[in-house]
Design a protein around this motif. Structure first.
Motif, PDB file in Angstrom:
ATOM      1  N   VAL A 100      45.083  48.967  35.280  1.00 22.91           N
ATOM      2  CA  VAL A 100      44.354  49.881  36.159  1.00 22.91           C
ATOM      3  C   VAL A 100      43.973  49.139  37.432  1.00 22.91           C
ATOM      4  O   VAL A 100      43.349  48.076  37.383  1.00 22.91           O
ATOM      5  CB  VAL A 100      43.089  50.435  35.477  1.00 22.91           C
ATOM      6  CG1 VAL A 100      42.251  51.223  36.474  1.00 22.91           C
ATOM      7  CG2 VAL A 100      43.476  51.325  34.310  1.00 22.91           C
ATOM      8  N   LYS A 101      44.354  49.694  38.573  1.00 24.11           N
ATOM      9  CA  LYS A 101      44.031  49.079  39.854  1.00 24.11           C
ATOM     10  C   LYS A 101      42.936  49.876  40.549  1.00 24.11           C
ATOM     11  O   LYS A 101      43.078  51.093  40.753  1.00 24.11           O
ATOM     12  CB  LYS A 101      45.265  49.008  40.757  1.00 24.11           C
ATOM     13  CG  LYS A 101      44.974  48.362  42.118  1.00 24.11           C
ATOM     14  CD  LYS A 101      46.191  48.358  43.027  1.00 24.11           C
ATOM     15  CE  LYS A 101      45.852  47.765  44.406  1.00 24.11           C
ATOM     16  NZ  LYS A 101      47.005  47.805  45.338  1.00 24.11           N
ATOM     17  N   LEU A 102      41.851  49.217  40.900  1.00 20.23           N
ATOM     18  CA  LEU A 102      40.749  49.822  41.647  1.00 20.23           C
ATOM     19  C   LEU A 102      40.620  49.106  42.979  1.00 20.23           C
ATOM     20  O   LEU A 102      40.607  47.869  43.029  1.00 20.23           O
ATOM     21  CB  LEU A 102      39.445  49.729  40.859  1.00 20.23           C
ATOM     22  CG  LEU A 102      38.206  50.391  41.466  1.00 20.23           C
ATOM     23  CD1 LEU A 102      37.245  50.849  40.370  1.00 20.23           C
ATOM     24  CD2 LEU A 102      37.451  49.447  42.422  1.00 20.23           C
ATOM     25  N   THR A 103      40.495  49.860  44.042  1.00 19.26           N
ATOM     26  CA  THR A 103      40.348  49.289  45.379  1.00 19.26           C
ATOM     27  C   THR A 103      39.013  49.709  45.970  1.00 19.26           C
ATOM     28  O   THR A 103      38.638  50.887  45.912  1.00 19.26           O
ATOM     29  CB  THR A 103      41.495  49.743  46.298  1.00 19.26           C
ATOM     30  OG1 THR A 103      42.732  49.249  45.776  1.00 19.26           O
ATOM     31  CG2 THR A 103      41.310  49.191  47.707  1.00 19.26           C
ATOM     32  N   LEU A 104      38.296  48.734  46.537  1.00 17.76           N
ATOM     33  CA  LEU A 104      37.000  48.965  47.171  1.00 17.76           C
ATOM     34  C   LEU A 104      37.209  49.051  48.671  1.00 17.76           C
ATOM     35  O   LEU A 104      37.727  48.104  49.292  1.00 17.76           O
ATOM     36  CB  LEU A 104      36.050  47.825  46.814  1.00 17.76           C
ATOM     37  CG  LEU A 104      34.604  47.905  47.303  1.00 17.76           C
ATOM     38  CD1 LEU A 104      33.887  49.089  46.687  1.00 17.76           C
ATOM     39  CD2 LEU A 104      33.880  46.600  46.978  1.00 17.76           C
ATOM     40  N   LEU A 105      36.833  50.166  49.283  1.00 15.43           N
ATOM     41  CA  LEU A 105      37.053  50.398  50.716  1.00 15.43           C
ATOM     42  C   LEU A 105      35.720  50.721  51.388  1.00 15.43           C
ATOM     43  O   LEU A 105      35.225  51.843  51.271  1.00 15.43           O
ATOM     44  CB  LEU A 105      38.042  51.545  50.924  1.00 15.43           C
ATOM     45  CG  LEU A 105      39.424  51.394  50.269  1.00 15.43           C
ATOM     46  CD1 LEU A 105      40.241  52.661  50.475  1.00 15.43           C
ATOM     47  CD2 LEU A 105      40.157  50.181  50.833  1.00 15.43           C
ATOM     48  N   THR A 106      35.139  49.740  52.064  1.00 17.88           N
ATOM     49  CA  THR A 106      33.846  49.947  52.721  1.00 17.88           C
ATOM     50  C   THR A 106      33.885  49.393  54.131  1.00 17.88           C
ATOM     51  O   THR A 106      34.694  48.520  54.457  1.00 17.88           O
ATOM     52  CB  THR A 106      32.717  49.259  51.943  1.00 17.88           C
ATOM     53  OG1 THR A 106      32.927  47.843  51.952  1.00 17.88           O
ATOM     54  CG2 THR A 106      32.655  49.742  50.501  1.00 17.88           C
ATOM     55  N   GLY A 107      32.987  49.894  54.969  1.00 19.64           N
ATOM     56  CA  GLY A 107      32.856  49.376  56.314  1.00 19.64           C
ATOM     57  C   GLY A 107      32.143  48.035  56.318  1.00 19.64           C
ATOM     58  O   GLY A 107      31.706  47.534  55.289  1.00 19.64           O
ATOM     59  N   GLY A 108      32.050  47.452  57.519  1.00 19.10           N
ATOM     60  CA  GLY A 108      31.335  46.187  57.651  1.00 19.10           C
ATOM     61  C   GLY A 108      32.178  44.966  57.373  1.00 19.10           C
ATOM     62  O   GLY A 108      31.694  43.841  57.486  1.00 19.10           O
ATOM     63  N   ILE A 109      33.427  45.156  56.969  1.00 20.28           N
ATOM     64  CA  ILE A 109      34.339  44.036  56.728  1.00 20.28           C
ATOM     65  C   ILE A 109      35.655  44.351  57.436  1.00 20.28           C
ATOM     66  O   ILE A 109      35.942  45.503  57.763  1.00 20.28           O
ATOM     67  CB  ILE A 109      34.567  43.796  55.223  1.00 20.28           C
ATOM     68  CG1 ILE A 109      35.149  45.040  54.543  1.00 20.28           C
ATOM     69  CG2 ILE A 109      33.279  43.386  54.530  1.00 20.28           C
ATOM     70  CD1 ILE A 109      35.461  44.830  53.071  1.00 20.28           C
ATOM     71  N   PRO A 110      36.483  43.321  57.722  1.00 23.88           N
ATOM     72  CA  PRO A 110      37.721  43.542  58.479  1.00 23.88           C
ATOM     73  C   PRO A 110      38.621  44.581  57.819  1.00 23.88           C
ATOM     74  O   PRO A 110      38.706  44.680  56.592  1.00 23.88           O
ATOM     75  CB  PRO A 110      38.372  42.158  58.493  1.00 23.88           C
ATOM     76  CG  PRO A 110      37.242  41.201  58.352  1.00 23.88           C
ATOM     77  CD  PRO A 110      36.250  41.892  57.448  1.00 23.88           C
ATOM     78  N   LEU A 111      39.309  45.327  58.661  1.00 24.43           N
ATOM     79  CA  LEU A 111      40.182  46.398  58.167  1.00 24.43           C
ATOM     80  C   LEU A 111      41.493  45.856  57.603  1.00 24.43           C
ATOM     81  O   LEU A 111      42.072  46.435  56.683  1.00 24.43           O
ATOM     82  CB  LEU A 111      40.470  47.377  59.311  1.00 24.43           C
ATOM     83  CG  LEU A 111      41.116  48.721  58.964  1.00 24.43           C
ATOM     84  CD1 LEU A 111      40.218  49.535  58.069  1.00 24.43           C
ATOM     85  CD2 LEU A 111      41.428  49.487  60.252  1.00 24.43           C
ATOM     86  N   GLY A 112      41.951  44.735  58.133  1.00 27.07           N
ATOM     87  CA  GLY A 112      43.264  44.198  57.756  1.00 27.07           C
ATOM     88  C   GLY A 112      43.483  44.018  56.266  1.00 27.07           C
ATOM     89  O   GLY A 112      44.480  44.528  55.709  1.00 27.07           O
ATOM     90  N   PRO A 113      42.590  43.312  55.568  1.00 30.17           N
ATOM     91  CA  PRO A 113      42.795  43.129  54.127  1.00 30.17           C
ATOM     92  C   PRO A 113      42.812  44.438  53.348  1.00 30.17           C
ATOM     93  O   PRO A 113      43.531  44.558  52.350  1.00 30.17           O
ATOM     94  CB  PRO A 113      41.606  42.253  53.721  1.00 30.17           C
ATOM     95  CG  PRO A 113      41.212  41.533  54.971  1.00 30.17           C
ATOM     96  CD  PRO A 113      41.462  42.507  56.069  1.00 30.17           C
ATOM     97  N   GLN A 114      42.020  45.414  53.802  1.00 27.55           N
ATOM     98  CA  GLN A 114      42.019  46.702  53.110  1.00 27.55           C
ATOM     99  C   GLN A 114      43.332  47.446  53.340  1.00 27.55           C
ATOM    100  O   GLN A 114      43.859  48.079  52.423  1.00 27.55           O
ATOM    101  CB  GLN A 114      40.820  47.534  53.562  1.00 27.55           C
ATOM    102  CG  GLN A 114      39.480  46.912  53.156  1.00 27.55           C
ATOM    103  CD  GLN A 114      38.295  47.786  53.509  1.00 27.55           C
ATOM    104  OE1 GLN A 114      38.442  48.857  54.098  1.00 27.55           O
ATOM    105  NE2 GLN A 114      37.118  47.318  53.156  1.00 27.55           N
ATOM    106  N   LEU A 115      43.872  47.354  54.551  1.00 28.08           N
ATOM    107  CA  LEU A 115      45.181  47.956  54.806  1.00 28.08           C
ATOM    108  C   LEU A 115      46.246  47.305  53.927  1.00 28.08           C
ATOM    109  O   LEU A 115      47.107  47.990  53.355  1.00 28.08           O
ATOM    110  CB  LEU A 115      45.549  47.796  56.289  1.00 28.08           C
ATOM    111  CG  LEU A 115      44.813  48.710  57.273  1.00 28.08           C
ATOM    112  CD1 LEU A 115      45.055  48.253  58.704  1.00 28.08           C
ATOM    113  CD2 LEU A 115      45.259  50.157  57.110  1.00 28.08           C
ATOM    114  N   ALA A 116      46.151  45.984  53.797  1.00 27.51           N
ATOM    115  CA  ALA A 116      47.126  45.271  52.966  1.00 27.51           C
ATOM    116  C   ALA A 116      47.015  45.676  51.499  1.00 27.51           C
ATOM    117  O   ALA A 116      48.023  45.793  50.799  1.00 27.51           O
ATOM    118  CB  ALA A 116      46.924  43.765  53.115  1.00 27.51           C
ATOM    119  N   SER A 117      45.781  45.919  51.044  1.00 29.29           N
ATOM    120  CA  SER A 117      45.583  46.288  49.635  1.00 29.29           C
ATOM    121  C   SER A 117      46.151  47.663  49.322  1.00 29.29           C
ATOM    122  O   SER A 117      46.375  47.996  48.151  1.00 29.29           O
ATOM    123  CB  SER A 117      44.094  46.253  49.279  1.00 29.29           C
ATOM    124  OG  SER A 117      43.399  47.351  49.862  1.00 29.29           O
TER     125      SER A 117
END
Length: 456
Positions: A100-117
């Motif tokens: 099971v893959k869960l991804t945490l997407l919140t503001g206040g941190i760089p967008l790049g790693p979240q796009l990569a995830s």
């Protein structure tokens, strides 16, 4: 429902419940889980600490198909801290379900790693509305397969101005999804959101959860004496941990400065802090390196500290429900707590509103202001060391513990909570041992490597 065994849960979820140490359902779990598992939409009034996260986590995991690689569950939260805690709880309950893959997407941190995830779709997304909306608009987040939507602490999301973002997200989701809305209060805006977002929802309010077992005292003080009166109350009651609520960020900073001048281990939590600073403040408060946390209401959403001894209302909120939500943080899992409120003459009407709203007689007591150089100010029992390495360096809590009890020569009882983040780690050690422990770790190695270590 008297037991989790009464529910038609899949075997892997029963493993997760057992691993989490859950035995008897809380009232909100007993009332909502049968509805959730039946696939119905739900609107539930549920204060923080009631067990609602486990209720909706079990529901969305029951509906999950791990073999289908697409986003099947979306949980929206008002703050980064709450989103992080929700993600941890869902992962814990999903421990018996492979892959099971869960991804945490919140503001206040760089967008790049979240796009990569998001290169490969996760099964579950937990995030804040603004960042989720941003990633949807960029075409990076695909929510066409969502089967369960959760709006957690919906009242605070509206207070923070997320209504438009939530409506935009909801419009893009499949119409046959299940929607679950949890809110600590029932303002008209929440009822309106339920009408447009949910289909014939079941409404649940658990009686008795809204009145925590708190010893509450009110203290009338002049505005100019508030900082000294606050310090006097902290010296009188000497709580091991206290959260002081202010209505504005400016007051948060001013109160922290006043307490620090008097020698209190105090720090601030409000929306202007960078994410790293917010993380460190929360870590230090949770591991007993801080005794007083001064916070705004919005920033404190998601704050989860076990055995919080005391809540102080430096100012009374204008909304009686917010007052109840604040003081409920100090009476969890059947424990009692202490709530102290400072009331200036101009706030007296707010105090009377509480009496009228909840049908109680307020208990008034005298607050003795602290002097300019008070003696015997409570000191934090622990101090925090920051290690500039984390999960990306394959660092684990056992590695840190081993280095401290080995080369650093600390006894296990002198070591407290260990928190591992992606690129940094924090460990609480006895205050008197902190400098020596930091020097020993810097001179030695952790897991065969040298890392920068310092006391914060």
């Amino acid at each position: 429902m008297d037991s989790f065994s009464d529910l038609p849960l899949a075997a892997p979820l029963r493993q997760g419940i057992e691993a989490a140490g859950f035995t008897t359902p809380t009232p909100i779990q007993a009332r909502t889980l049968p509805v959730i598992l039946d696939g119905r939409d739900l609107v539930a009034q549920a204060p923080t600490g009631s067990g609602k996260t486990a209720a909706f986590a079990l529901g969305l995991l029951q509906r999950l198909d791990p073999a289908t690689v697409r986003v099947q569950a979306l949980v929206l939260c008002p703050t980064r801290e709450l989103a992080d805690q929700v993600a941890k709880e869902v992962r814990r309950l999903a421990s018996g379900i492979p892959n099971v893959k869960l991804t945490l997407l919140t503001g206040g941190i760089p967008l790049g790693p979240q796009l990569a995830s998001l290169t490969h779709d996760p099964h579950i997304v937990v995030g804040t509305p603004g960042r989720v909306q941003e990633l949807m608009r960029k075409g990076a987040l695909h929510l066409g397969g969502v089967r369960t939507l959760v709006l957690d602490e919906a009242d605070r999301m509206l207070d923070m101005g997320f209504e438009e973002a939530i409506r935009d997200i909801v419009r893009r989701l499949p119409g046959d999804r299940q929607s679950l809305l949890f809110s600590a209060t029932w303002p008209d805006a929440i009822r309106e959101m339920a009408k447009v977002s949910l289909r014939e929802p079941v409404e649940v309010t658990v009686e008795g959860e809204s009145r925590p077992a708190v010893e509450a005292f009110f203290h009338e003080v002049d505005l100019s004496m508030k900082p000294a009166a606050l310090a006097g109350l902290l010296l009188e009651h000497r709580p091991e941990s206290a959260v002081v609520f202010c209505n504005t960020k400016r007051d948060v900073d001013e109160v922290v400065a006043a307490l620090q001048r008097l020698g209190f281990a105090a720090d601030a939590l409000h929306g202007d802090l960078e994410q790293r600073d917010r993380d460190e403040v929360l870590v230090r408060f949770a591991n007993r390196s801080l005794t007083v946390l001064v916070a705004s209401d919005v920033a404190a959403r998601g704050l989860d500290v076990k055995d919080l001894a005391c809540v102080v209302n430096y100012e009374l909120p204008s909304d009686p429900d917010v007052y109840l939500h604040r003081i409920g943080r100090t009476a969890r899992a059947g424990r009692t707590g202490l709530a102290l409120s400072l009331v200036t003459p101009r706030e007296i009407q707010r105090a009377h509103t509480l009496e009228d709203r909840y049908g109680v007689t307020l208990r008034w007591a005298r607050a003795t202001p602290a002097g300019s150089s008070p003696r015997d100010v409570p000191r934090a029992p622990m101090a925090t060391l920051r290690i500039d390495a984390g999960r990306t360096d394959k660092l684990r809590p056992g590695d840190v513990l081993g280095a401290l009890t080995g080369a650093a020569g600390l006894k296990a009882e002198a070591i407290g909570k260990i928190d591992i983040f992606p690129t940094r780690s924090y460990v609480a050690v006895h205050r008197g041992k902190a400098d020596a422990a930091a020097a020993a770790l810097m001179a030695g190695k952790i897991k065969g490597r040298s890392f920068r270590v310092r006391r914060i």
